[in-house]
Every structure is written in C-alpha cells, then in structure tokens.
Design a protein around this motif. Structure first.
Motif: not given
Length: 516
Positions: A90, A110, A116
């Motif tokens: 991430r 997104v 995510h």
C-alpha cells in the motif's frame, strides 16, 4: 554530483562583467514592482566612447562533451551491485507518493485500482526490469508482452538507497490503471522506451485534454536520474508534479522532515514527445539537458522552474510545441547556460527567460519561425545573449521587457515580424501575478554590440524610456521599409548622431538620462 560548480562561478563572473551603471544601481534600489523614473526625450543625453569600453571577449563556455555514454556508465558502475528487493505494498507512508495521495488525489488511484492504492516498490539493491517482473510475479500488476516489452499497472517507485536500471527495454505505463514512475534514489534509463499506454486502444496514451490523467515520471529531492539514448512519450497532464517528465524537490513541509538535497539529472541524446511539459523542474540543481530532441509536446518543450540553478541546456532540438514556448526558464532560475540549441515552430517564443531569472548565458542558439519572439527576457535582469541567430519569428527577434543590465552581443536578428531588438517597459498590475513572489521593476537597460539587425518589419531597434542603452558596431542595413531606417522616441531624437558615430566614426554610443 556537483559537476557544474565551476560553471556556476564562470557564468556569474561573465554576467558580473556587464556594465553596472549608476542608473542600473538606482533601478536595483527600487521597491518591488515600483515603476522606474519616467523620462522625456529631452531628458536624455548622448555620449560617444571607444568601442573597447563596451566590447568584451567571447564567453568561456562549458565543455558539453563531458556528458556522454561513458560518463553515464561510470555513474552506474559506482552503484553497489547488491541483490534487489522488490515488493507490492500500500502506498501510505511512501514519501515518493505523498503528493499523489494528499488533498484528495488518492481517489484517482482508488478508482483506477479498484481497491486501496498500491505501488511496486524497489526497496533496496540494484534492480533491472526483469528483477522487478520476477519479484512482483503477478500479471494484475506487471506483465511481459509477447514482444518482450513490459507493462505496469501500478506506480513504480525507486526507494532511497536502491537503484533501478532500465536498459534496452520498453516499459509501458497503463493509463487506465494509474501507473507512473517515481525516482526517490537512483534511476538509469539507457537505450529504452518509457511510454504512457492506453490499454483499451492498445496504443500510446496520446494527449486528449489537460485534465485527463496520463502516466508520468517524477524524480524527487535527493534523487539522481540518468537518461541516455532513450525515448519518453505520451506522458503527463495538468496536475502538480505530474506534468510528464519532472525533477522536483519535496515541498518545504515534507522536506523539513525528509531533509533531502536538491535533485539532479542528466538527460542525454534522448527524445521527448507528446508530453504535457517535455521537461519541468522545481528547486533542482546540476541538471544537464544535452543533445536531445523535444518535439510535439503540449505546453512547453523544456521548462526549468522555481529556484533551480546550475543548469546546462545545450545542443537540443526543440520544435512543434503546441501551446507555448520551446525553451523557458522561469522564477529565479539562475547561473545557467542555454547553448547551441535549435528552437523553431513553437506555439509562442523560441527561448524565454522569465520572472527574475538572472546570471544566465544564452549563446549560439538558432531560433526561427516561432509564433512569438525569438528570445524573450521578461522581468529578468543581468543576463547575456551572445551569438544567437533569430530568423523569421512572428514578433521580435529579441524582446527585453522590464529587464536591466542585459548584454546583447553579436546576435543576428533578421526577417522578424516586428523589431530586431525591442526594449520594453510594461505595467503588469492588471495581471494575476503575485508581486511578492514575482517582483519586478518597470525599467529596461541594455548594451547592443555587434551582430546584424536586418529586414525586420518594424525596424532594427526600438526601446522606450531606457535607463540606458549602449550601441556599438551594430549592422542595421537592409531595412524592410521603403523609407529606410526610422527610429522613434529617444533613439529617433539622436538618429543622425547614432549613425554618424556607428558608421562613420566607428565609435560606441551611450544614451542615458542626464538629470537636471
């Protein structure tokens, strides 16, 4: 990589040798954006002097040959040959991605990633694209095509301490999935192609609208970027640091924590096309842009910006910029060199120095067939224009606006749509300029020595209300008008004396307000 330090000293010394007159010092004392004293024609006096008093030797120009294949390979060989580590994670907390998730921009990724946001991270070691591909090992994020090219569908980041080498490869950056390339360390792109890619069309992400996302490259503060013999295409859109090919320092807020030095880059013998800004930099140093082609870019070809210094822009071919200038340096881009470039057929001017960009040398460029000026100096004092050829531009060969202590030496300006050389004072108060950040003085002063000003539609030379103007050995034959050369303003008042001094007596002429 402080390879330009000596050049900076030389450039500054060259500009320091320009005449610094009483009038110029008075102009310097003005408050920001305050108009200089306005003079009537009768306020001026004319002074004859020897030509030696305002001539100067040729400037000592930097050695461009040091930016070559061997030098790039040597830089690469200095990087530790350690086993690479690559991961998909991430993007939260990755410094090189902070600008793209702040202030609501994360929504872009997104939507494009359906989750995510994630990124491919080169965390350490020296990696190739094949290393990245094998360690990612997921076709959703990175795929090798049948032709051997790669496509990435996530941002690809080189993290501090790591090195990424892209050699003899084609890397496609997926527009639909929001891919881009960010260098926070060391990146080498050698004999390769980096291209924004529209997967639905199975072709380049060609420009459509300035607000439409397109993949991009950014090199951040503390990074070193080397591009050699490569092709960058179809990149960039109108978002901060997403312009296409950018070398940018972190924001003051971020850099208070990160404490990064200025970013550096060498771009050599490469092509940049269909890019929103072909090149952009912010607070960069020691950037060499040498022997490249910039063609058919959208807003600017080459655009160093905001407090950058020690730049070398040399031997580039810049043409077909759709909207604005071929080459522009803007907002205190200082102590730099623009040499031996060819800039033509651009939407506005060929070369521009803007917003207090000073101590620069612009020499031996060929600038022709642009829809604005050949060379424009806008609110940028203390610069030297030397040996440039400015032919058939729609407006002026050289325009010096609100700029003092400008040296115009041995330039040829011919067949331009207005003047060969124009000195102009202009009030910018009706514009949206931030006068604290982009202050200026409504004043102009220049020294014109040597060269030819021939067949320009409005005449060879004009200036309004100069703090001073010095002339010597300027060839102003072959006027386009049937009535010959006719000056206006203060030059017109002394036209006979000017031509007598220049042509008959081979003397220099200086016009300056004489006071009470």
């Amino acid at each position: 990589m402080k390879h330009h330090w000596v050049l900076t000293v030389t450039a500054a010394a060259i500009i320091a040798a320009l005449p610094m007159t009483v009038e110029a010092r008075l102009t310097e004392a003005l408050k920001p954006s305050e108009p200089a004293p306005m003079f009537e024609v009768e306020d001026y006096g004319i002074e004859m002097a020897s030509g030696e008093s305002i001539t100067r030797p040729d400037p000592e120009l930097p050695d461009v040959s040091q930016y070559n294949r061997e030098a790039v390979e040597e830089r690469l060989s200095e990087r530790p040959d350690e086993r690479p580590n690559v991961s998909v994670e991430r993007i939260a907390g990755v410094s090189a991605l902070g600008d793209f998730v702040d202030e609501g921009r994360a929504r872009e990724w997104v939507i494009r990633q359906y989750s995510h946001p994630q990124a491919i991270l080169v965390n350490s070691g020296k990696a190739t694209l094949d290393d990245v591909f094998r360690q990612v090992d997921d076709a959703r994020y990175m795929e090798r095509n049948e032709d051997g090219s790669y496509i990435i569908r996530l941002p690809l980041v080189v993290r501090p301490g790591a090195t990424l080498e892209i050699r003899d490869e084609t890397l496609r950056l997926s527009e639909e999935r929001g891919a881009f390339l960010a260098n926070d360390s060391w990146l080498f792109v050698i004999d390769s192609t980096i291209i924004g890619w529209r997967e639905k069309a199975n072709g380049p992400a060609t420009f459509q609208k300035k607000s439409n996302f397109r993949p991009f490259f950014v090199g951040w503060g503390g990074s070193e970027t080397f591009v050699l013999g490569s092709d960058f295409a179809s990149l960039g859109y109108n978002q901060s640091k997403s312009y296409g090919f950018s070398i940018a320092q972190y924001s003051k807020y971020d850099n208070a924590r990160l404490k990064r030095s200025a970013p550096h880059a060498w771009l050599i013998e490469s092509t940049f096309r269909d890019i929103y800004y072909g090149f952009y930099c912010y607070e960069a140093e020691d950037v060499a842009i040498v022997n490249n082609t910039y063609r058919d870019n959208i807003v600017y070809g080459i655009d160093p910006h905001d407090y950058s210094s020690n730049l070398l822009i040399a031997g580039n071919h810049v043409y077909g910029t759709l909207e604005k200038h071929g080459i522009i340096i803007s907002r205190e881009v200082n102590d730099s060199w623009i040499l031996n470039n060819r800039s033509h057929d651009n939407g506005l001017s060929g070369i521009v120095l803007d917003r207090q960009s000073s101590n620069n040398v612009v020499a031996n460029n060929v600038v022709h067939d642009n829809a604005g000026d050949g060379i424009g100096l806008y609110e940028s004092p203390d610069n030297l224009l030397w040996g440039n050829r400015l032919i058939n531009n729609l407006r002026n060969g050289i325009r010096v606006r609100n700029s003092t202590n400008v040296g115009v030496y041995h330039n040829i300006a011919a067949l331009n749509g207005t003047f060969g050389v124009l000195g102009q004072i202009k009030d910018l108060s009706a514009t949206d300029r931030n006068f604290e950040e982009d202050f200026y003085h409504q004043a102009v002063s220049l020294t014109v020595v040597g060269g030819k000003l021939a067949s320009n539609a409005s005449g060879p030379l004009s200036t309004d209300n100069p703090q001073y103007i010095e002339l010597y050995d300027v060839d102003m034959r072959f006027p386009r008008s049937d009535v010959g050369i006719h000056f206006d303003g203060v030059l017109g008042a002394y036209q006979t004396e000017i031509f007598d001094a220049l042509l008959n007596n081979h003397r220099a002429v200086r016009l300056t307000p004489v006071g009470d």
